[in-house]
Design a protein around this motif. Structure first.
Motif, PDB file in Angstrom:
ATOM      1  N   TYR A  17      23.835 -94.754  64.608  1.00  0.00           N
ATOM      2  CA  TYR A  17      22.489 -95.329  64.613  1.00  0.00           C
ATOM      3  C   TYR A  17      22.301 -96.350  63.496  1.00  0.00           C
ATOM      4  CZ  TYR A  17      21.519 -91.482  67.805  1.00  0.00           C
ATOM      5  OH  TYR A  17      21.555 -90.626  68.856  1.00  0.00           O
ATOM      6  N   ASP A  18      22.840 -96.072  62.319  1.00  0.00           N
ATOM      7  CA  ASP A  18      22.657 -96.982  61.195  1.00  0.00           C
ATOM      8  C   ASP A  18      23.261 -98.348  61.481  1.00  0.00           C
ATOM      9  OD1 ASP A  18      21.392 -94.958  59.841  1.00  0.00           O
ATOM     10  OD2 ASP A  18      23.120 -94.413  58.611  1.00  0.00           O
ATOM     11  N   VAL A  19      24.442 -98.359  62.090  1.00  0.00           N
ATOM     12  CA  VAL A  19      25.110 -99.621  62.420  1.00  0.00           C
ATOM     13  C   VAL A  19      24.293-100.398  63.445  1.00  0.00           C
ATOM     14  CG1 VAL A  19      27.167-100.650  63.458  1.00  0.00           C
ATOM     15  CG2 VAL A  19      27.410 -98.755  61.854  1.00  0.00           C
ATOM     16  N   MET A  20      23.801 -99.712  64.466  1.00  0.00           N
ATOM     17  CA  MET A  20      23.007-100.359  65.508  1.00  0.00           C
ATOM     18  C   MET A  20      21.704-100.931  64.941  1.00  0.00           C
ATOM     19  SD  MET A  20      21.292 -98.704  68.952  1.00  0.00           S
ATOM     20  CE  MET A  20      20.251 -97.614  67.972  1.00  0.00           C
ATOM     21  N   LEU A  21      20.981-100.126  64.156  1.00  0.00           N
ATOM     22  CA  LEU A  21      19.703-100.579  63.625  1.00  0.00           C
ATOM     23  C   LEU A  21      19.872-101.774  62.691  1.00  0.00           C
ATOM     24  CD1 LEU A  21      17.988 -97.134  62.916  1.00  0.00           C
ATOM     25  CD2 LEU A  21      17.430 -98.747  64.743  1.00  0.00           C
ATOM     26  N   ALA A  22      20.929-101.762  61.889  1.00  0.00           N
ATOM     27  CA  ALA A  22      21.177-102.880  60.989  1.00  0.00           C
ATOM     28  C   ALA A  22      21.518-104.146  61.757  1.00  0.00           C
ATOM     29  CB  ALA A  22      22.307-102.529  60.018  1.00  0.00           C
ATOM     30  N   GLU A  23      22.233-103.992  62.873  1.00  0.00           N
ATOM     31  CA  GLU A  23      22.627-105.159  63.657  1.00  0.00           C
ATOM     32  C   GLU A  23      21.446-105.762  64.405  1.00  0.00           C
ATOM     33  OE1 GLU A  23      26.469-106.375  66.266  1.00  0.00           O
ATOM     34  OE2 GLU A  23      25.503-104.504  66.860  1.00  0.00           O
ATOM     35  N   VAL A  24      20.647-104.926  65.022  1.00  0.00           N
ATOM     36  CA  VAL A  24      19.514-105.421  65.806  1.00  0.00           C
ATOM     37  C   VAL A  24      18.398-105.917  64.898  1.00  0.00           C
ATOM     38  CG1 VAL A  24      17.724-104.792  67.469  1.00  0.00           C
ATOM     39  CG2 VAL A  24      20.058-103.933  67.767  1.00  0.00           C
ATOM     40  N   PHE A  25      18.149-105.186  63.815  1.00  0.00           N
ATOM     41  CA  PHE A  25      16.974-105.459  62.988  1.00  0.00           C
ATOM     42  C   PHE A  25      17.332-106.082  61.632  1.00  0.00           C
ATOM     43  CE2 PHE A  25      15.391-102.005  65.793  1.00  0.00           C
ATOM     44  CZ  PHE A  25      14.372-102.720  66.411  1.00  0.00           C
ATOM     45  N   GLY A  26      18.104-107.141  61.650  1.00  0.00           N
ATOM     46  CA  GLY A  26      18.282-107.983  60.481  1.00  0.00           C
ATOM     47  C   GLY A  26      18.731-107.308  59.212  1.00  0.00           C
ATOM     48  N   GLY A  27      19.707-106.387  59.321  1.00  0.00           N
ATOM     49  CA  GLY A  27      20.248-105.729  58.141  1.00  0.00           C
ATOM     50  C   GLY A  27      19.458-104.528  57.660  1.00  0.00           C
ATOM     51  N   TYR A  28      18.638-103.945  58.500  1.00  0.00           N
ATOM     52  CA  TYR A  28      17.823-102.785  58.132  1.00  0.00           C
ATOM     53  C   TYR A  28      18.682-101.674  57.527  1.00  0.00           C
ATOM     54  CZ  TYR A  28      14.709 -98.752  58.696  1.00  0.00           C
ATOM     55  OH  TYR A  28      13.947 -97.627  58.469  1.00  0.00           O
ATOM     56  N   LYS A  29      18.196-101.096  56.397  1.00  0.00           N
ATOM     57  CA  LYS A  29      18.941-100.051  55.701  1.00  0.00           C
ATOM     58  C   LYS A  29      18.098 -98.809  55.437  1.00  0.00           C
ATOM     59  CE  LYS A  29      21.963-103.360  53.327  1.00  0.00           C
ATOM     60  NZ  LYS A  29      22.419-103.868  51.995  1.00  0.00           N
ATOM     61  N   GLY A  30      16.946 -98.699  56.054  1.00  0.00           N
ATOM     62  CA  GLY A  30      16.056 -97.574  55.796  1.00  0.00           C
ATOM     63  C   GLY A  30      16.399 -96.344  56.623  1.00  0.00           C
ATOM     64  N   ASP A  31      15.463 -95.415  56.643  1.00  0.00           N
ATOM     65  CA  ASP A  31      15.633 -94.181  57.412  1.00  0.00           C
ATOM     66  C   ASP A  31      15.638 -94.481  58.900  1.00  0.00           C
ATOM     67  OD1 ASP A  31      15.626 -92.718  55.063  1.00  0.00           O
ATOM     68  OD2 ASP A  31      13.463 -92.344  55.128  1.00  0.00           O
ATOM     69  N   ASN A  32      16.269 -93.606  59.655  1.00  0.00           N
ATOM     70  CA  ASN A  32      16.305 -93.739  61.103  1.00  0.00           C
ATOM     71  C   ASN A  32      14.933 -93.373  61.680  1.00  0.00           C
ATOM     72  OD1 ASN A  32      16.741 -93.617  63.838  1.00  0.00           O
ATOM     73  ND2 ASN A  32      18.395 -92.118  63.749  1.00  0.00           N
ATOM     74  N   PRO A  33      14.191 -94.337  62.239  1.00  0.00           N
ATOM     75  CA  PRO A  33      12.852 -94.024  62.758  1.00  0.00           C
ATOM     76  C   PRO A  33      12.876 -93.063  63.936  1.00  0.00           C
ATOM     77  CG  PRO A  33      13.183 -96.403  62.530  1.00  0.00           C
ATOM     78  CD  PRO A  33      14.520 -95.754  62.401  1.00  0.00           C
ATOM     79  N   MET A  34      14.035 -92.892  64.558  1.00  0.00           N
ATOM     80  CA  MET A  34      14.125 -92.039  65.736  1.00  0.00           C
ATOM     81  C   MET A  34      14.227 -90.564  65.399  1.00  0.00           C
ATOM     82  SD  MET A  34      16.773 -94.265  68.048  1.00  0.00           S
ATOM     83  CE  MET A  34      17.730 -94.833  66.663  1.00  0.00           C
TER      84      MET A  34
END
Length: 237
Positions: A195-212
């Protein structure tokens, strides 16, 4: 096992990036939610339809010697027609570019860079995500009708046009060409990286908690029941 067919809409998430493709995390500077990503699942909030079109166009056949010898393909131009049961006014205004002016919201002269992630499940219980790292969102129409003995609702409807991600290393295919759409399946052992890799790729380098994570626990989708296979694959947070 991972499947291509899916059912339902679990949720839609959105974020806004700057002109360099970096997620805007500060709400006062145009960011969504508390840390830059909004998952719309509040009281009355959520997606009712999310129709993705124009992922590919049929190729043009080229002939020689009375035979089809080549088929060429144009550049895909994905669009998302999104209808929300409801969505926070501030989030929607930010995504379509309506700024606060003199007590109301007015369409600005520049559209924000919007990233979208659509979440569903396949029939083996895996999360299936469809991601757009960059695009523009509009409100094309507002349809109203009078209420009588039946209430007439006007749910928020948006059209999202995908563009190439701004960083040139995002959404590359196996040949190194950049695309505007990417799909992820948590049951795909050959590609899924977390999930971290996907969220960072889709959302401009996002590094926070997994909202899901809290969403999964709240809705019970971690005990998803497989309806057509002998083995049950449970999605994980």
């Amino acid at each position: 096992m991972a499947g291509m067919s899916v059912k339902g809409i679990d949720f839609v998430m959105g974020g806004i990036t700057d002109d360099k493709g970096v997620l805007i995390t500060d709400p006062d500077k145009g960011g969504l939610g508390a840390a830059g990503i909004a998952l719309w699942d509040g009281d009355g909030d959520g997606a009712t339809t999310a129709n993705v079109t124009a992922l590919e166009e049929a190729g043009q056949q080229q002939y020689a010697n009375n035979k089809v010898k080549r088929i060429n393909h144009g550049v895909p131009t994905p669009q998302l027609a999104l209808t929300m049961l409801d969505i926070p006014f501030d989030d929607a205004s930010k995504m379509v570019g309506y700024g606060a002016v003199n007590g109301g919201r007015v369409l600005g002269s520049k559209k924000p860079h919007v990233a979208i992630l659509l979440a569903t499940h396949d029939f083996d219980g895996n999360w299936f995500f469809e991601g757009f790292a960059n695009g523009e969102m509009i409100i094309p129409t507002r349809n109203h009708g009078t209420s009588n003995k039946n209430e007439t609702d006007s749910n928020a409807a948006f059209t999202y046009q995908a563009m190439a991600p701004i960083p040139n290393n995002v959404f590359l295919n196996v040949d190194g060409s950049q695309q505007s759409y990417k799909m992820y399946n948590t049951g795909d052992s050959k590609s899924w990286k977390g999930y971290d890799v996907m969220l960072a790729e889709v959302f401009g380098g996002y590094k926070g908690d997994n909202p899901m994570a809290s969403y999964i626990q709240a809705t019970g989708t971690d005990s998803f029941t497989n309806t057509n296979q002998a083995d049950v694959n449970k999605p994980t947070a």
